[in-house]
Design an enzyme around this catalytic site. Structure first.
Site, PDB file in Angstrom:
ATOM      1  N   GLU A 196      26.582  12.107  38.875  1.00 57.39           N
ATOM      2  CA  GLU A 196      25.330  11.720  38.266  1.00 57.39           C
ATOM      3  C   GLU A 196      25.708  11.459  36.621  1.00 57.39           C
ATOM      4  OE1 GLU A 196      22.862  11.909  35.553  1.00 57.39           O
ATOM      5  OE2 GLU A 196      22.277  13.987  36.001  1.00 57.39           O
ATOM      6  N   CYS A 246      19.401  12.625  30.559  1.00 53.16           N
ATOM      7  CA  CYS A 246      19.747  11.595  31.209  1.00 53.16           C
ATOM      8  C   CYS A 246      18.604  10.609  31.771  1.00 53.16           C
ATOM      9  CB  CYS A 246      20.881  12.169  32.271  1.00 53.16           C
ATOM     10  SG  CYS A 246      19.853  13.257  33.646  1.00 53.16           S
TER      11      CYS A 246
END
Length: 501
Positions: free
Chosen positions: A244, A278
């Site tokens: 990720e 993020c």
């Protein structure tokens, strides 16, 4: 990720963490090298055998007991997060709450998602009973980030444990105390399975040691560049890898959207946690007719926010000192390329704090639009229509999250379906992050693989397919004793059947 520690550092070596807000030292932690990491993995593998042998309801009960311990000590956990990241106490508490939601879902749903299930067979295998089951991998390594040091790694840790694995966690060197506390609370809540969750501390050399330690899968959160390096290490042993790697999330605002709601969500999505999210908002594409009105509302709301270290601060400092220079470069580069700063500008950067920055008219090839800024900066560009907005949103190297604001939810969902992002919210931002049943992850430079939800549980298992022969078939095609004529008749029959629709 900066690392000056030799890969062969002795166990007596330590590193010190510092408050990103004040620069004051917080604590010293050991630099765990290959030997310490190897021992942690061996210990975890021993503990995993007993954990995997438990009936699923017993594992569920143990994990729910751990969840209760985290909830009971919420203030302590939130204080550790706030101290190491600099984020306000309320934001840290919210991070713990979201973590509890996911841990509870994983514990309660693992048996349903992963239990053995029957599958259908075909004409020539009617004599077989077929099933599949998801089995735990063994020991999962997790390399966590510093921006959400509990919530993000627990998307792997909690789900991996629920799936029957053991976990060795390597938290960021900026936030190791949160990871240490997490393992301590597990051992206290589940004393019969001490070592099932172990935390090792250190910088890149410790992460490298974990990647080389023989874990059965490695889950990583961080930059695309670091992910490539860790993945290359995993490739040497064909260790499965989940990545990720952040995003450059876009928000599309249509002509009929509720502009007040959109502005409120954009400001929160772009500036909460100092923009260090993020899946935070970094790009906004607004249809030209409402662009100016939206910008006005965003500037009004963002202008009322103040970063700081006090209890009344809207958000905290930049946790990673090096990120300040990135934010400054992106803002200055955008302005020099012709963008207008509607709020703030290069002067907003006063390390370790960055005041809100709102830009417009930013060239699409500017760093502020093409690279992950990871700071309290948002660019709002005008587009001719939704088609152009979708095209620009999809042009990014990242494909993690996105949002659409549209008066009609069904129309918004239709726009969302055209976006390549791994998760999309309609008329909210980051709505998916609070829904444990939804998988989370992206593609391109945002990485690959999924955490959370059923897919997140399955991500930490291997599938075993089983067939059990129920009776001897009239025509045993898997035998050298089958006459050629019999085999030919079977082929003719199959051909005739499959020529039909």
């Amino acid at each position: 990720m900066t690392d000056t520690t030799p890969a062969t550092a002795p166990r007596t070596a330590t590193f010190t963490t510092y408050s990103p807000a004040t620069g004051e030292p917080i604590a010293a932690h050991p630099v765990d090298g290959p030997e310490e990491v190897s021992r942690a993995v061996d210990r975890a593998r021993t503990a995993q055998a007993g954990w995997a042998a438990l009936p699923a309801p017993r594992r569920r009960d143990h994990l729910l007991r751990w969840k209760k311990a985290l909830a009971t000590d919420l203030d302590t956990v939130a204080a550790a997060i706030a101290e190491e990241t600099g984020k306000p106490a309320g934001d840290a508490a919210l991070e713990v709450v979201l973590t509890l939601e996911h841990l509870g879902w994983a514990a309660r749903n693992a048996d349903r998602v992963l239990r053995r299930r029957k599958v259908g067979t075909g004409l020539f295998t009617v004599h077989q009973r077929a099933s599949l089951v998801h089995r735990p991998l063994g020991v999962v390594g997790v390399i966590g980030p510093w921006n959400y040091p509990l919530y993000t790694p627990m998307g792997s840790v909690g789900y991996a444990l629920a799936a029957g694995n053991a976990v060795v966690l390597k938290p960021s060197e900026l936030t190791p105390g949160t990871g240490v506390l997490l393992a301590e609370l597990f051992d206290a809540a589940v004393p019969g399975h001490t070592g099932l969750l172990t935390t090792v501390t250190g910088a890149a050399s410790t992460g490298d040691a974990l990647a080389r330690s023989g874990v059965d899968k490695l889950a990583f959160t961080g930059s695309p560049g670091t992910a490539r390096k860790v993945m290359a290490v995993c490739a040497e042993t064909l260790t499965p890898f989940l990545a990720e790697c952040g995003g450059k999330d876009a928000v599309i605002v249509t002509a009929d959207a509720d502009l007040d709601a959109a502005a409120d969500a954009i400001v929160w999505g772009a500036l909460s946690n100092a923009g260090q999210t993020c899946a935070g908002v970094e790009r906004v594409y607004a249809v030209r007719g409402i662009h100016a009105a939206l910008c006005e509302r965003v500037v009004e709301r963002a202008g009322a926010l103040r970063p700081g270290a006090g209890a009344d601060a809207s958000y905290g400092p930049m946790t990673l000192p090096d990120q300040v220079a990135v934010v400054e470069r992106h803002v200055a580069g955008a302005v020099s390329a012709g963008a207008r700063a509607l709020l703030g500008g290069p002067e907003s950067v006063r390390a370790p704090f960055v005041a809100p920055v709102v830009l417009t008219g930013v060239p699409e090839d500017a760093a502020a639009m093409a690279e992950e800024t990871f700071g309290p900066v948002v660019a709002i560009n005008a587009v001719a229509d939704v088609d152009e907005a979708v095209e620009r949103a999809n042009a990014s190297r990242y494909a993690l999250g996105a949002a659409v604001f549209c008066r009609n939810g069904r129309a918004g969902a239709a726009v969302a379906a055209r976006l390549r992002a791994g998760a999309v919210s309609v008329n909210s931002v980051l709505g998916f992050a609070a829904v444990p049943a939804l998988p989370f992850g992206g593609s391109r430079d945002s990485g690959f693989g999924r955490i959370h939800g059923a897919e997140g549980l399955r991500a930490f298992t291997c599938v075993q397919s089983t067939t059990v022969q129920r009776f001897t078939p009239p025509i045993a095609l898997t035998s050298f004793g089958v006459p050629a004529a019999t085999r030919e008749r079977a082929v003719r029959l199959a051909r005739a059947l499959h020529r039909r629709r």
